[in-house]
Design an enzyme around this catalytic site. Sequence first.
Site, PDB file in Angstrom:
ATOM      1  CD  GLU A 182      14.904 -34.979 -34.510  1.00  0.00           C
ATOM      2  OE1 GLU A 182      16.139 -34.806 -34.551  1.00  0.00           O
ATOM      3  OE2 GLU A 182      14.267 -35.498 -35.433  1.00  0.00           O
ATOM      4  CD1 TRP A 201      20.540 -36.763 -39.382  1.00  0.00           C
ATOM      5  CD2 TRP A 201      21.591 -36.497 -37.429  1.00  0.00           C
ATOM      6  NE1 TRP A 201      19.624 -36.346 -38.461  1.00  0.00           N
ATOM      7  CE2 TRP A 201      20.239 -36.179 -37.255  1.00  0.00           C
ATOM      8  CE3 TRP A 201      22.457 -36.401 -36.340  1.00  0.00           C
ATOM      9  CZ2 TRP A 201      19.722 -35.772 -36.029  1.00  0.00           C
ATOM     10  CZ3 TRP A 201      21.938 -35.997 -35.123  1.00  0.00           C
ATOM     11  CH2 TRP A 201      20.590 -35.688 -34.978  1.00  0.00           C
ATOM     12  CG  ASP A 230      12.785 -39.034 -36.826  1.00  0.00           C
ATOM     13  OD1 ASP A 230      13.450 -38.238 -37.512  1.00  0.00           O
ATOM     14  OD2 ASP A 230      13.129 -39.394 -35.685  1.00  0.00           O
TER      15      ASP A 230
END
Length: 688
Positions: free
Chosen positions: A203, A253, A314
């Site tokens: 982001e 992630w 996203d």
Amino acid sequence: MLRQACRTVSTLIVFGLLIVAHTPARATDAEIDRLLRSPVGKDWVTNGGNLTNNRYSTLKQIDTTNVGKLKGAWMTRLKGSGVGGKYSFEASPLVKDGVMYVVTGNDDVFALNAKTGEIIWEYWSGIEQTISTVCCGWANRGLAMGEGQIYLGQLDANVVALDMKTGKVAWKTPIEKWQNGYGITSAPLYYDGVIYSGITGGEYGVRGRLTALNAKTGEIVWRWFTLPGPGEKGSETWPPGTDHSMRGGAAIWNTPAVDPELGLVYFAVGNCGPDYDGSMREGDNLFCTSIVALNAKTGEYAWHFQQVHHDLWDYDAASPVVLFDTVINGEPRKGIAEAGRTGWVYILDRTNGKPLVGIEEKPVPQEPRQKTAATQPIPAGDAIVPQCAEKIPGYDEAGCIYTPFWESPVLVQPSGIGGTNWSPMPYSPDTGYFYVPGTVRTSAFVRNGTKYTNGQRYTGGGQTAPIGSTMSGTFTAIDARTNKIAWQNKTPYRIGGGGGSTVTAGGLVLRGEPDGNFLALDAKTGQELFRFQTGFGADAPPVVYEVDGEEFIAIAAGGNQMQGSAYGDAVWTFSLKGQLGPLWPPPAPQTIAGPTGPIAVGANEIKIGANNTEYSFSPARTRIKSGTTVSFSNVGDIPHDASALQQNGWSTGALAKGETKTVKFDKPGIYYYICSPHPWMYGQVIVE
Ligand SMILES: [Cu+2]
């Protein structure tokens, strides 16, 4: 190796690191490597259980027949670490030889006696509380161990090694600077003398990468960028002559997996940046939202599979990849699977990245201004959540997955937070099922075309759950041979972003609920067999281990900022010899989007980040007379704003820590607002 020479050189200058071109001689940890390659038994030595990430324990002292007798064995509070509204406690504890190691949302690590819960040592990270580039709650998804050390990645983008016996820092390597948008939330993976670490910042216009470090010394051995430089493989999927890929996000992630026989390391790559604006990045945008395989020793590219081309929603691949072996049409096959935010599980052949069960490219709706991809890969089988948004008053358009949008909001389901977000998905070789946690939520997507500034949010738009819309979850067993639903439980709360589960040879699926309950289900049928209130948001994946012949189940209970579950600092364990009963339930998470709490009559001073709850407006609801000037003051640690939840509405603009701005309300009406970088923060001003 060292594919991006320019970047490597500049990083070398910035950090003064020695980048070694060839893997140096390493002292590997034969015992840990053996445990990592084996089915999980009495110790739980890496985040996903072993190198497959399958979170399957072979222990079966606790099984479907006796799990109802389970009680708390011990519960330990971790001295207030990570207690507060900005934190998530998402880590799986590791256990080796009767000692447990656990990390909190503040990157503090504790070693505990795994039988009694007594604290043996503490590592306090001391990370700055003003880190402004944490997108989604202060979280650490876990640890790695090997060579007498415990490894963690920190929100300040350092990888740290601690002495396993004392908790003293052995080495600390900066992967990047948090001020440039980078951070680490994933658990690292130790294997064969190497630490593999991903990096976040999707982001913030970062350039994602997997970094391999020498476990003994912390030296960076190689790094593989998830976004190609000019002329490199994948650069043809970005507009020629531009450098958009250099800030294209593609974060990692979660923990990689390794197949030692194939010599490959696998990982999932997150969304493209800017998230919601594809207008300037025409092309498929590799390697955003992909599964990637590299040579585990050298970091050389082996294969990739992109789940979402030219992502605008996203739709990260954020859950850890899972390796499994199966038989399809009578043939033994080596599989890899990942649960996407799209709501589908992507099942591939891990030797080559080709679909194992069937995934077909199909045409999708188009929006030329967003340069939408013509087709998207659609898996055969079932999605675990609904993939169409319902119409909601106040919104002109509602669509199904892959409905594009421009500058007026369009409702789409799944929302950009899933489907399955960061939560892990276990696999049981006994049932042949994956256990998939899901979020059921709609988002209103809108593009706004913000420009890139180093270290600032770079999302190009936003997504917000519409005021009054419902939020819930699903927990689904997906048959790995067909990608079809074997059974599904509806859950009252979103569960795709935190918890996740673990499965055992005792026939149990173990998982926490955001309302504080710890549950055991029958892995074959999904039937609930046990429920226990931990007193805090039980929103982390459990683990299973054994000490002195006694089987324990452990779960961190400290809430999850993204799921809105109650914060805390507890580790609970359960066993058949346990004596402890449940606690009172904490406040449950919201199931309807919008501001909550009582209406403060006449309140014209709104504090942002007050009462140890960083992501909040206080009071969240106020009633004033028309003509009143309302002040918004940021008393939190990081920048926030207050922005009307309507097009071209008012906004305070970014408020630094300590800053105040005012807004005058002249016209009667009901005004909803959010914080634009943190769109789950809602406020309401009622003007009379
Ligand atoms: Cu905010």
